[in-house]
Design an enzyme around this catalytic site. Structure first.
Site, PDB file in Angstrom:
ATOM      1  N   HIS A  52     -12.400   2.159  -2.808  1.00  0.00           N
ATOM      2  CA  HIS A  52     -11.001   2.432  -3.140  1.00  0.00           C
ATOM      3  C   HIS A  52     -10.528   3.775  -2.585  1.00  0.00           C
ATOM      4  O   HIS A  52      -9.441   4.233  -2.904  1.00  0.00           O
ATOM      5  CB  HIS A  52     -10.784   2.357  -4.653  1.00  0.00           C
ATOM      6  CG  HIS A  52     -10.671   0.950  -5.150  1.00  0.00           C
ATOM      7  ND1 HIS A  52     -10.525   0.625  -6.473  1.00  0.00           N
ATOM      8  CD2 HIS A  52     -10.663  -0.232  -4.467  1.00  0.00           C
ATOM      9  CE1 HIS A  52     -10.447  -0.700  -6.586  1.00  0.00           C
ATOM     10  NE2 HIS A  52     -10.535  -1.229  -5.397  1.00  0.00           N
ATOM     11  N   THR A  53     -11.347   4.397  -1.733  1.00  0.00           N
ATOM     12  CA  THR A  53     -10.879   5.536  -0.959  1.00  0.00           C
ATOM     13  C   THR A  53      -9.899   5.045   0.104  1.00  0.00           C
ATOM     14  O   THR A  53      -9.167   5.824   0.699  1.00  0.00           O
ATOM     15  CB  THR A  53     -12.051   6.284  -0.293  1.00  0.00           C
ATOM     16  OG1 THR A  53     -11.514   7.307   0.548  1.00  0.00           O
ATOM     17  CG2 THR A  53     -12.902   5.370   0.576  1.00  0.00           C
ATOM     18  N   ARG A  71     -12.017  -4.931   1.956  1.00  0.00           N
ATOM     19  CA  ARG A  71     -11.867  -5.720   0.735  1.00  0.00           C
ATOM     20  C   ARG A  71     -12.175  -7.197   0.983  1.00  0.00           C
ATOM     21  O   ARG A  71     -12.688  -7.893   0.114  1.00  0.00           O
ATOM     22  CB  ARG A  71     -10.429  -5.545   0.218  1.00  0.00           C
ATOM     23  CG  ARG A  71     -10.302  -5.756  -1.260  1.00  0.00           C
ATOM     24  CD  ARG A  71      -8.977  -5.236  -1.782  1.00  0.00           C
ATOM     25  NE  ARG A  71      -8.902  -3.785  -1.754  1.00  0.00           N
ATOM     26  CZ  ARG A  71      -7.783  -3.101  -1.928  1.00  0.00           C
ATOM     27  NH1 ARG A  71      -6.642  -3.728  -2.116  1.00  0.00           N
ATOM     28  NH2 ARG A  71      -7.800  -1.785  -1.918  1.00  0.00           N
ATOM     29  N   SER A 100     -16.041 -17.977   2.981  1.00  0.00           N
ATOM     30  CA  SER A 100     -15.201 -18.941   2.241  1.00  0.00           C
ATOM     31  C   SER A 100     -13.789 -18.403   2.010  1.00  0.00           C
ATOM     32  O   SER A 100     -12.838 -19.164   1.857  1.00  0.00           O
ATOM     33  CB  SER A 100     -15.851 -19.314   0.900  1.00  0.00           C
ATOM     34  OG  SER A 100     -16.124 -18.155   0.139  1.00  0.00           O
ATOM     35  N   ASN A 144      -6.454 -12.490  -4.487  1.00  0.00           N
ATOM     36  CA  ASN A 144      -6.666 -12.265  -3.051  1.00  0.00           C
ATOM     37  C   ASN A 144      -5.384 -12.004  -2.270  1.00  0.00           C
ATOM     38  O   ASN A 144      -5.418 -11.909  -1.046  1.00  0.00           O
ATOM     39  CB  ASN A 144      -7.410 -13.461  -2.437  1.00  0.00           C
ATOM     40  CG  ASN A 144      -8.901 -13.381  -2.717  1.00  0.00           C
ATOM     41  OD1 ASN A 144      -9.440 -12.287  -2.902  1.00  0.00           O
ATOM     42  ND2 ASN A 144      -9.561 -14.513  -2.769  1.00  0.00           N
ATOM     43  N   VAL A 182     -17.600 -14.312  -4.241  1.00  0.00           N
ATOM     44  CA  VAL A 182     -17.254 -15.703  -4.543  1.00  0.00           C
ATOM     45  C   VAL A 182     -18.057 -16.611  -3.606  1.00  0.00           C
ATOM     46  O   VAL A 182     -17.863 -16.573  -2.387  1.00  0.00           O
ATOM     47  CB  VAL A 182     -15.740 -15.948  -4.346  1.00  0.00           C
ATOM     48  CG1 VAL A 182     -15.385 -17.379  -4.710  1.00  0.00           C
ATOM     49  CG2 VAL A 182     -14.931 -14.977  -5.193  1.00  0.00           C
ATOM     50  N   GLY A 221     -20.933 -16.240  -2.517  1.00  0.00           N
ATOM     51  CA  GLY A 221     -21.777 -15.485  -1.582  1.00  0.00           C
ATOM     52  C   GLY A 221     -21.035 -15.145  -0.297  1.00  0.00           C
ATOM     53  O   GLY A 221     -19.904 -15.562  -0.076  1.00  0.00           O
ATOM     54  N   ASP A 224      -5.875   6.675  -3.502  1.00  0.00           N
ATOM     55  CA  ASP A 224      -6.194   8.107  -3.552  1.00  0.00           C
ATOM     56  C   ASP A 224      -5.254   8.840  -2.591  1.00  0.00           C
ATOM     57  O   ASP A 224      -4.399   8.215  -1.963  1.00  0.00           O
ATOM     58  CB  ASP A 224      -7.693   8.382  -3.282  1.00  0.00           C
ATOM     59  CG  ASP A 224      -8.086   8.280  -1.803  1.00  0.00           C
ATOM     60  OD1 ASP A 224      -7.206   8.025  -0.956  1.00  0.00           O
ATOM     61  OD2 ASP A 224      -9.276   8.462  -1.490  1.00  0.00           O
ATOM     62  N   HIS A 247     -14.539  -9.440  -1.326  1.00  0.00           N
ATOM     63  CA  HIS A 247     -14.021 -10.625  -2.020  1.00  0.00           C
ATOM     64  C   HIS A 247     -14.685 -11.907  -1.508  1.00  0.00           C
ATOM     65  O   HIS A 247     -14.773 -12.881  -2.239  1.00  0.00           O
ATOM     66  CB  HIS A 247     -12.496 -10.709  -1.873  1.00  0.00           C
ATOM     67  CG  HIS A 247     -11.771  -9.750  -2.759  1.00  0.00           C
ATOM     68  ND1 HIS A 247     -10.580 -10.057  -3.387  1.00  0.00           N
ATOM     69  CD2 HIS A 247     -12.069  -8.487  -3.151  1.00  0.00           C
ATOM     70  CE1 HIS A 247     -10.181  -9.021  -4.114  1.00  0.00           C
ATOM     71  NE2 HIS A 247     -11.064  -8.058  -3.975  1.00  0.00           N
ATOM     72  N   GLU A 262      -9.488 -20.123  -1.869  1.00  0.00           N
ATOM     73  CA  GLU A 262      -9.646 -18.783  -2.454  1.00  0.00           C
ATOM     74  C   GLU A 262      -8.522 -17.828  -2.044  1.00  0.00           C
ATOM     75  O   GLU A 262      -8.041 -17.034  -2.835  1.00  0.00           O
ATOM     76  CB  GLU A 262     -10.960 -18.151  -1.983  1.00  0.00           C
ATOM     77  CG  GLU A 262     -12.214 -18.753  -2.572  1.00  0.00           C
ATOM     78  CD  GLU A 262     -13.467 -18.190  -1.877  1.00  0.00           C
ATOM     79  OE1 GLU A 262     -13.460 -17.021  -1.446  1.00  0.00           O
ATOM     80  OE2 GLU A 262     -14.459 -18.941  -1.755  1.00  0.00           O
TER      81      GLU A 262
END
Length: 307
Positions: free
Chosen positions: A178-179, A49, A63, A81, A57, A59, A228, A53, A75
């Site tokens: 999201h597995t 993730r 960051s 986050n 944001v 690229g 899941d 993320h 961020e």
């Protein structure tokens, strides 16, 4: 043409970017990730993730790693986050690499490598990624408005992802991330009460699941629920969940309600190899979003602080 303008594409990313200056970079990252995941398998989701993320944001420029200062909220302190984990894994890999080849390997590349290694460790596909991203100098909380919210429907998701050059197929494949992992009740409680004028509970949610979630979430917004059935394994169980109305977030279940995305959910639920193939090509594509090269970025010496 001003100095540092887009002449930088000459430095374009390549698979062999560190071969001469830091040949062991990938091995250091992989060993660090594997060690961390042996101790805590749930970190795989956090590392995957984090890369996503980061890229959405400013690229893929590291960051997301920058710490807030007294004059700037970064961020990583955005509500969007708070679910990210694994910053210490990136720090550790960076430290090992800096000891071997100081000032060569960017934090942005380490994040991309760590996400790739986490996917493989959890049972997913292995893939090569081009390197050579530079680290950005900006990290501001307000920029995280560019992250897809868990309450978005398929139409909004398609629109948001297409801005970054992703197809509908890419969107569904990337949603398959999201597995791995969990979501907090705050991310899906909108589906459990006062859903809309006609329904108290989201009608697209399996009713037995809704009852169970209402009970679990009575203990507060920060209670976590697996996305899941196999939250630490990278597989296609996520797509089975969405097919059977047990996708947890609005942004998951909505993919089965839209004719443009539904077919891909079915395809990946039926064929894990197909999902793996499309996921890896979408990940490589994601790793190229608004990459900074040449003078547009730097090689941060400490991933949490701009040089």
């Amino acid at each position: 043409m001003k100095h540092g303008a887009k002449l930088t594409s000459v430095h374009a990313l390549s698979m062999q970017y560190y071969t001469i200056q830091c040949p062991l970079a990938e091995m250091f990252v992989k060993n660090t990730v594997n060690q961390a995941l042996q101790n805590d398998p749930t970190l795989a989701a956090g590392l995957l993730r984090m890369h996503f993320h980061d890229c959405f944001v400013e690229g893929c420029d590291g960051s997301v790693l920058i710490d807030s200062t007294k004059n700037n909220t970064a961020e990583k302190d955005s509500p969007a986050n708070l679910s990210l984990r694994g910053y210490e894994v990136i720090d550790k890999a960076k430290e090992l690499i800096e000891n071997q080849c100081p000032g060569v390997v960017s934090c942005a590349d380490i994040v991309a490598m760590a996400a790739r290694d986490a996917v493989f460790w959890a049972g997913g596909p292995v893939y090569d990624i081009p390197m050579g991203r530079k680290d950005g100098r900006r990290s501001r909380i307000e920029d995280t408005i560019n992250l897809p919210a868990p309450i978005l429907n398929a139409t909004s998701l398609i629109k948001m992802f297409s801005k970054h050059g992703f197809t509908v197929q890419d969107l569904v494949a990337l949603s398959g991330a999201h597995t791995l992992g969990v979501a907090r009740c705050s991310s899906f409680k909108n589906r459990l009460s006062n859903f809309d004028a006609k329904h108290n509970i989201d009608p697209s949610m399996n009713s037995r699941m809704a009852t169970a979630l209402i009970k679990q979430c009575q203990n507060g917004d920060d209670v976590t629920v697996a996305l899941d059935q196999t939250k630490n394994s990278f597989d296609n169980a996520y797509f089975d969940a969405v097919e059977s109305s047990t996708g947890l977030l609005t942004s998951d279940q909505t993919l089965y309600m839209n004719p443009q995305t539904k077919g891909w959910i079915d395809a990946y639920a039926m064929n894990q190899a197909r999902f793996f193939l499309d996921f890896q090509s979408a990940m490589v594509k994601m790793g190229l979003i608004d990459v900074k090269e040449g003078n547009d970025g730097e090689i941060r010496l400490n991933c949490r602080v701009v040089n």
